[in-house]
Every structure is written in C-alpha cells, then in structure tokens.
Design a protein around this motif. Structure first.
Motif, PDB file in Angstrom:
ATOM      1  N   PRO A 175     -34.183  34.038  36.356  1.00  0.00           N
ATOM      2  CA  PRO A 175     -32.762  33.698  36.310  1.00  0.00           C
ATOM      3  C   PRO A 175     -32.533  32.438  35.472  1.00  0.00           C
ATOM      4  N   GLN A 176     -31.511  32.482  34.626  1.00  0.00           N
ATOM      5  CA  GLN A 176     -31.215  31.368  33.751  1.00  0.00           C
ATOM      6  C   GLN A 176     -30.317  30.358  34.461  1.00  0.00           C
ATOM      7  N   PRO A 177     -30.447  29.060  34.128  1.00  0.00           N
ATOM      8  CA  PRO A 177     -29.614  28.049  34.788  1.00  0.00           C
ATOM      9  C   PRO A 177     -28.140  28.196  34.480  1.00  0.00           C
ATOM     10  N   SER A 178     -27.788  28.793  33.358  1.00  0.00           N
ATOM     11  CA  SER A 178     -26.391  29.010  33.012  1.00  0.00           C
ATOM     12  C   SER A 178     -26.264  30.378  32.366  1.00  0.00           C
ATOM     13  N   PRO A 179     -25.083  30.990  32.420  1.00  0.00           N
ATOM     14  CA  PRO A 179     -24.920  32.345  31.880  1.00  0.00           C
ATOM     15  C   PRO A 179     -25.192  32.397  30.374  1.00  0.00           C
ATOM     16  N   THR A 180     -25.803  33.476  29.931  1.00  0.00           N
ATOM     17  CA  THR A 180     -26.013  33.726  28.514  1.00  0.00           C
ATOM     18  C   THR A 180     -25.333  35.038  28.164  1.00  0.00           C
ATOM     19  N   VAL A 181     -25.249  35.332  26.868  1.00  0.00           N
ATOM     20  CA  VAL A 181     -24.605  36.579  26.437  1.00  0.00           C
ATOM     21  C   VAL A 181     -25.297  37.775  27.081  1.00  0.00           C
ATOM     22  N   HIS A 182     -26.637  37.762  27.071  1.00  0.00           N
ATOM     23  CA  HIS A 182     -27.373  38.906  27.609  1.00  0.00           C
ATOM     24  C   HIS A 182     -27.246  38.998  29.127  1.00  0.00           C
ATOM     25  N   SER A 183     -27.294  37.883  29.828  1.00  0.00           N
ATOM     26  CA  SER A 183     -27.190  37.957  31.287  1.00  0.00           C
ATOM     27  C   SER A 183     -25.823  38.488  31.706  1.00  0.00           C
ATOM     28  N   ILE A 184     -24.766  38.111  30.979  1.00  0.00           N
ATOM     29  CA  ILE A 184     -23.431  38.616  31.302  1.00  0.00           C
ATOM     30  C   ILE A 184     -23.329  40.102  30.969  1.00  0.00           C
ATOM     31  N   MET A 185     -23.924  40.519  29.842  1.00  0.00           N
ATOM     32  CA  MET A 185     -23.911  41.951  29.509  1.00  0.00           C
ATOM     33  C   MET A 185     -24.651  42.757  30.563  1.00  0.00           C
ATOM     34  N   TYR A 186     -25.768  42.231  31.073  1.00  0.00           N
ATOM     35  CA  TYR A 186     -26.511  42.948  32.110  1.00  0.00           C
ATOM     36  C   TYR A 186     -25.661  43.095  33.374  1.00  0.00           C
ATOM     37  N   GLN A 187     -24.904  42.056  33.721  1.00  0.00           N
ATOM     38  CA  GLN A 187     -24.019  42.152  34.887  1.00  0.00           C
ATOM     39  C   GLN A 187     -22.954  43.223  34.674  1.00  0.00           C
ATOM     40  N   ASP A 188     -22.389  43.261  33.460  1.00  0.00           N
ATOM     41  CA  ASP A 188     -21.363  44.267  33.171  1.00  0.00           C
ATOM     42  C   ASP A 188     -21.948  45.677  33.204  1.00  0.00           C
ATOM     43  N   ILE A 189     -23.159  45.820  32.676  1.00  0.00           N
ATOM     44  CA  ILE A 189     -23.810  47.138  32.694  1.00  0.00           C
ATOM     45  C   ILE A 189     -24.061  47.576  34.137  1.00  0.00           C
ATOM     46  N   ASP A 190     -24.494  46.637  34.986  1.00  0.00           N
ATOM     47  CA  ASP A 190     -24.703  46.965  36.401  1.00  0.00           C
ATOM     48  C   ASP A 190     -23.401  47.453  37.042  1.00  0.00           C
ATOM     49  N   SER A 319     -13.110  37.900  29.649  1.00  0.00           N
ATOM     50  CA  SER A 319     -13.955  37.990  28.455  1.00  0.00           C
ATOM     51  C   SER A 319     -15.289  37.291  28.686  1.00  0.00           C
ATOM     52  N   MET A 320     -16.184  37.454  27.722  1.00  0.00           N
ATOM     53  CA  MET A 320     -17.496  36.812  27.785  1.00  0.00           C
ATOM     54  C   MET A 320     -17.357  35.291  27.858  1.00  0.00           C
ATOM     55  N   GLU A 321     -16.489  34.721  27.028  1.00  0.00           N
ATOM     56  CA  GLU A 321     -16.331  33.269  26.993  1.00  0.00           C
ATOM     57  C   GLU A 321     -15.734  32.753  28.294  1.00  0.00           C
ATOM     58  N   GLN A 322     -14.813  33.502  28.868  1.00  0.00           N
ATOM     59  CA  GLN A 322     -14.221  33.078  30.144  1.00  0.00           C
ATOM     60  C   GLN A 322     -15.263  33.028  31.245  1.00  0.00           C
TER      61      GLN A 322
END
Length: 440
Positions: A175-190, A319-322
């Motif tokens: 787990p990353q200390p802060s959200p990244t583009v890939h971690s957020i995409m993985y959450q959306d895919i889930d 959005s991703m940035e939000q």
C-alpha cells in the motif's frame, strides 16, 4: 558461467565501436568479428561508417543509435577463443537475420568478456530494433545459457527471480502512503467489477465513471480524466482484461439469482429522487456563494467539495485529481481554518501574513540563541534549570508557528489550482441552477 546485460547507446556510436575494437584488449584484433558487416584489421572506422550509412539510407539517425550487450565469463573457466565463439554465435542467433553487429572479446581483465554493439536500424528494411525489458529474460539470457552448456560451461542454476513487471506491478506491491494514478484506477476497476454483469457492462460502468475506453485496437486501454491511455495487459495480476473477465464470471457464479440486481457504484442515495435532492443541495451551496471569491471563502468551498466526496454525497463521480486531493483533506481543513481565523482574502494579505510570521519566528530564534549562549557560561544548577525551562517554552511557542509557515507555503503554491477547481464547481452549479429555472 556467463552473465549478460544490455543497455542502449544514445550518443557517440563511433566512440563506442572504437572502444570495443581496441587492439590492446582484443589480442591485436584477433578476437573481433563482424556480423553482416566487414571489419578490416585494427580499423574501427569502416564498421562505424557502415552503421551510420544504414541509418542515413533509411532516414533514421535519431533516437537510440545502438544497443550494447556485454557477456562476462567466470575467471579461469573459458579461453578467449571459446568466449569469442560463444559471443559470435549469440550475436548471430539474436540479431543476424536483420541487423549489423560488432563482436569483440576483451582479455585485459581477470574475467574474459565479450562486447556486442548492435545497430538499432535494420539493413534489410530499416525497422528499428525494439528491446522490451522482458526480452532479456525470454531470449538473451536463455540463449546465452544454452550456448554455455553447449561448450561445457556452467550456468547460474539458482538465479534470482527477475521476471519483468510493469510499473504498476512494481509500484503497488505494498500500500502506498498517498494515492497514485494506478492505485485509484485499481479502486475504480474493483468498483466496476463489483457492479458489472459482464465485460461489456464493466466498460460501460467505467465510461460512466468518467473514463475513456479504447477496445478497437490489439490491446484494450482505459484513460482516466486528465490522463492518457493505460493498456490493461500492463496492469498487475487481477487487473488485466482476462483477469477482470474471470473475476466478473466468478462473482456472478457465486451470487444467488435473487442477488443479480446491479449494485450502485457510487453515492449514498438509494434512487434518482434522492440523487436529485443531494444534487440540489450541493448546487445550491455553490450557487448561493458564487460571488464570494476571497481566498478564505475559496478554501471553505474546496473543503466542502472534498467532504462531500468523502461522504459520497458529491453529485458526480469524482475525478482522479479530486480523489488525490481527498487524501489531503485534513491539511486543506487546517489551511481553511488559518485563512478564516486571520481573515486572509487575497494573495497580498497572505504574503504580508507570511512576512509577519517570519518576523515572529526570527525574534524567538534570537531569544533562544541568547539563552543557549548563557548556558555556555557555566551557570549554577538553579540558573541552568531556569534557562532550559525558558528554551523549552520557546520551542513550544515555535511549533505552531512552524506549522503555520508550512501551511502558508502550501497555500501559496496550491491556491491557483484550488481557485480554478472551485470556479469550475461554481460555473457548473450556475449552469445547473439555470437549467432548473429554465434560463438555459
């Protein structure tokens, strides 16, 4: 036993060729061979010129000029002649069909090693050599090991696992200390998998979440808002298209027939009527405060947006940035409180407050410096206790000032993007309010 490695040559190709063809290192040129090109004795210029001519013929002088492959042998295990023969066979098997290469075996060190320089442009059709990271383990190392076994040399039996992993697989093992583009995409895919009835439905849900989807090419790809396309086959295990298909099938198989009702991806509302109520409440908040543009009001509006996203009462899929900003909600809350408490409405007022803050910190630093100097004058035990207590008190007074200084610096750096985000929300709210009134 041979160890191999490969890297690109991005400049000074003739210099690289001259280095590997050094007569002092190649037994006066005896351990030099050209693959698909001619090399005169002790002359590095003809092979260099031939490679450059190939690039000029096809108009491909830029980018990666060549690739440099090195094959090193265990000291004392191989003769120079055998090492060179292995290097030549390796170059011919890997590159001999379409590319020019120079093979040179060096004997100037304890371990005999061969250098192979490969022209990046094919002399057959002008195509450029593409060397993905996986090629090293799939071809180069396997062929090198096979040739070593052919000539009776040892190979590395217990090698470390070096299977190539794409960036997201490497970056998200933990787990990353802060959200990244890939971690957020993985959450959306889930989320999309959990709500989807099939693969087509999965992509439809991603589209509703603000993604662009590209399926017509060889590799399916998705693009979150504000970013380019990411190919699914490069994602970590469980998130490639085939894995997604299996996860959806397995989920639907385990689910009872009465549970086949599609699940909501986002939002605390239970139906469209509740969704409209949340949307009206959020739109009204921004529309009523449209003209309040001070810095303190802007940060209050921004915090309201982030809190709404956290509670899933924000009327649209964020959005991703939000969602990246949501991880810093506490910091934005502290900054909003600082701006409201000190009635800071403009950038100039923020700068003036930063100057005032710096002056207060400087005065406390100065006072602490004199106290520390008094400690060096060998005071009595009672005097030392009094001085140390004063220093401790100053340190406690400095902590909130340091924190405010850090917050002010962050506000100065981010206020432009925060203001732009709030203005977007206000404009959307105004348009929505206009549609409801029939003005638009």
């Amino acid at each position: 036993m041979a160890q191999t490695k490969i890297w690109p040559v991005k400049s000074h190709l003739p210099r690289a060729i001259r280095y590997i063809l050094n007569p002092a290192k190649t037994q006066e040129g005896k351990l030099v061979t050209g693959v698909n090109l001619f090399i005169p004795p002790n002359d590095w210029q003809p092979p260099a010129n031939q490679m450059v001519s190939t690039k000029l013929r096809f108009g491909k002088q830029g980018g990666r000029l060549a690739y440099h492959l090195e094959q090193s042998f265990k000291p004392g295990e191989v003769t120079p002649e055998v090492a060179h023969q292995i290097g030549v066979e390796l170059a011919k098997e890997l590159f001999g069909e379409k590319f020019e290469a120079v093979v040179a075996t060096h004997t100037d060190k304890e371990h005999i090693h061969s250098h192979i320089i490969l022209n990046s442009v094919s002399f057959i059709d002008g195509s450029k050599f593409h060397q993905p990271n996986a090629m090293y383990y799939d071809r180069i190392r396997k062929i090198s090991d096979r040739l070593c076994e052919k000539y009776g040399l040892s190979i590395i039996k217990e090698a470390k696992s070096h299977k190539y992993e794409s960036y997201p697989a490497q970056h998200h093992k933990k787990p990353q200390p802060s959200p990244t583009v890939h971690s957020i995409m993985y959450q959306d895919i889930d989320r999309a998998i959990n709500a989807a009835a099939g693969l087509n439905d999965f992509y439809r849900i991603l589209t509703q979440m603000g993604y662009r989807v590209k399926r017509e090419g060889k590799y399916p790809a998705i693009s979150p808002e504000g970013h380019g396309f990411f190919r699914l086959y490069k994602f970590k295990d469980g998130y490639t298209e085939e894995d997604i298909r299996k996860r959806i099938a397995g989920k639907n198989q385990d689910r009872r027939p009465r549970q086949q009702k599609p699940r909501q991806v986002y939002g605390v509302w239970k139906n469209q009527e509740e969704h409209r109520a949340y949307q009206k409440r959020y739109t009204g908040y921004y529309a009523r405060r449209y003209d309040r543009r001070g810095l303190n009001a802007t940060y209050l509006h921004y915090r309201y947006m982030l809190v709404s996203i956290r509670r899933q009462s924000y009327p649209r899929y964020p959005s991703m940035e939000q969602r990246k900003a949501l991880a810093k909600l506490e910091k934005y809350s502290q900054e909003a409180r600082l701006l409201v408490r000190n009635k800071i409405q403009t950038g100039k007022e923020l700068s003036a407050y930063q100057v005032s803050l710096g002056e207060r910190i400087h005065e406390l630093h100065k006072e602490r410096w004199y106290l520390k100097r008094d400690l060096q004058k060998n005071p009595t035990w009672e005097e030392r206790q009094v001085i140390e207590q004063k220093i401790s008190g100053i340190n406690q007074r400095l902590k909130p000032l340091y924190r405010e200084r850090s917050l002010c610096k962050d506000i100065a750096e981010r206020c432009t993007s925060v203001t732009a985000a709030v203005d977007r929300e206000k404009e959307i709210a105004q348009r929505q309010l206009g549609r409801e009134r029939g003005d638009i």
